[in-house]
Design an enzyme around this catalytic site. Structure first.
Site, mmCIF file in Angstrom:
data_model
loop_
_atom_site.group_PDB
_atom_site.id
_atom_site.type_symbol
_atom_site.label_atom_id
_atom_site.label_comp_id
_atom_site.label_asym_id
_atom_site.label_seq_id
_atom_site.Cartn_x
_atom_site.Cartn_y
_atom_site.Cartn_z
ATOM 1 N N SER A 178 0.837 -1.202 0.000
ATOM 2 C CA SER A 178 0.000 0.000 0.000
ATOM 3 C C SER A 178 0.867 1.244 0.000
ATOM 4 O O SER A 178 2.026 1.212 0.449
ATOM 5 C CB SER A 178 -0.903 0.001 1.242
ATOM 6 O OG SER A 178 -1.497 1.272 1.442
ATOM 7 N N TYR A 191 -2.084 -1.286 10.438
ATOM 8 C CA TYR A 191 -2.247 -1.658 9.030
ATOM 9 C C TYR A 191 -1.042 -1.214 8.211
ATOM 10 O O TYR A 191 -0.469 -1.990 7.439
ATOM 11 C CB TYR A 191 -3.528 -1.031 8.491
ATOM 12 C CG TYR A 191 -3.725 -1.154 6.998
ATOM 13 C CD1 TYR A 191 -4.279 -2.296 6.437
ATOM 14 C CD2 TYR A 191 -3.376 -0.102 6.136
ATOM 15 C CE1 TYR A 191 -4.471 -2.403 5.069
ATOM 16 C CE2 TYR A 191 -3.574 -0.200 4.770
ATOM 17 C CZ TYR A 191 -4.120 -1.347 4.234
ATOM 18 O OH TYR A 191 -4.307 -1.456 2.880
#
Length: 286
Positions: A178, A191
């Site tokens: 990401s 995360y």
């Protein structure tokens, strides 16, 4: 093509992770564009989180390129069945494998199911993930921390270990990281930490497997309209999602899937240990 895509999203929220595509308004764009090239004819691909979002778009794109699919998903049965139906409409087989990738036993059974069904495995796409926003690190419980790491990064170790006996020279492992791995996220500390770990995992594993001719790469999407977004954020946050990138809008899954197609084909034969960045124009330190 991108000029016709919506720039804003209506407020909405889902109460369960990783979210349902069937409940999203508007639905994400998943169908691949252009003519199929059959660049993956004869190949078998296993995609985690393949029922919706980026995983679904990758599965559809692979099917158009001639691949046979196996999709792992948690419990989003309606999304998974729709994805299977759409893949089968392209005359491609699609095996559905429900279960929790955070379990090493499940990962073992998933790989065995693929081998039983197809007799080979050529492309492993580690894409499944969950995220739970928290305003403070003090709000991240030990249970949440372990669950996030188990789903997002431990699963990649489990699946690669189980797949290794069946991967041969030319096989591809593609991991979803990401943009948060590079710029961080104050509301997604755990995360983002898993996504940074995925970058290091990709680079390290690529070096280990290069002598065997197995390529390991990753994709680091920016703000993409997937079920994880309404399942993670409030209605107001969803309405402004993706507007802060240079292109001024969230991306669609079908705008990310071509990166996964490229990394799975011979066009990427001289790439390993790399990360592609479909992120709407954010400049990151790679």
């Amino acid at each position: 093509m991108s000029e016709t895509r919506p720039e804003g999203l209506p407020p909405q929220h889902q109460t369960h992770q990783p979210g349902s595509e069937q409940e999203m308004q508007p639905r994400p764009h998943s169908a691949p564009a252009g003519e199929p090239g059959r660049r993956l004819a004869g190949k078998v691909a296993l995609i985690t989180g393949g029922d919706s979002g980026i995983g679904r778009a990758v599965a559809l794109a692979y099917a158009r390129e001639g691949a046979r699919l196996a999709i792992v998903y948690l419990d989003e049965e309606e999304d998974a069945r729709q994805t299977q139906k759409d893949i089968q409409a392209m005359d491609a087989p699609c095996l559905l494998i429900p279960g929790d990738v955070g379990s090493p036993d499940f990962c073992r059974s998933a790989v065995r199911a693929v081998m039983d069904a197809y007799g080979r495995l050529d492309v492993l796409v580690n894409n499944a993930a969950q995220q739970y926003p928290a305003q403070s690190i003090e709000q991240i419980s030990a249970e949440q921390l372990e669950h996030t790491f188990r789903t997002n990064i431990f699963s990649m170790f489990y699946l690669v270990k189980e797949a290794m006996p069946f991967l041969t020279r030319g096989a591809r492992i593609i991991n979803t990281t990401s943009v948060t791995a590079y710029r961080g996220s104050k509301h997604l500390v755990d995360y983002a930490a898993t996504k940074g770990a995925i970058v290091a995992f990709t680079r390290s594993l690529s070096q280990q497997l290069a002598p065997a001719g197995i390529h390991v790469n990753a994709v680091a999407p920016g703000p993409i309209w997937t079920p994880l977004i309404p399942a993670s954020f409030s209605e107001e946050e969803v309405a402004s999602f993706g507007k802060n990138v240079p292109l001024g809008r969230p991306g669609q899954p079908d705008e990310v899937a071509p990166a996964y197609v490229f990394l799975a084909t011979e066009g990427a034969s001289y790439m390993t240990g790399q990360v592609l960045h479909p992120n709407g124009g954010e400049i990151v330190n790679t």
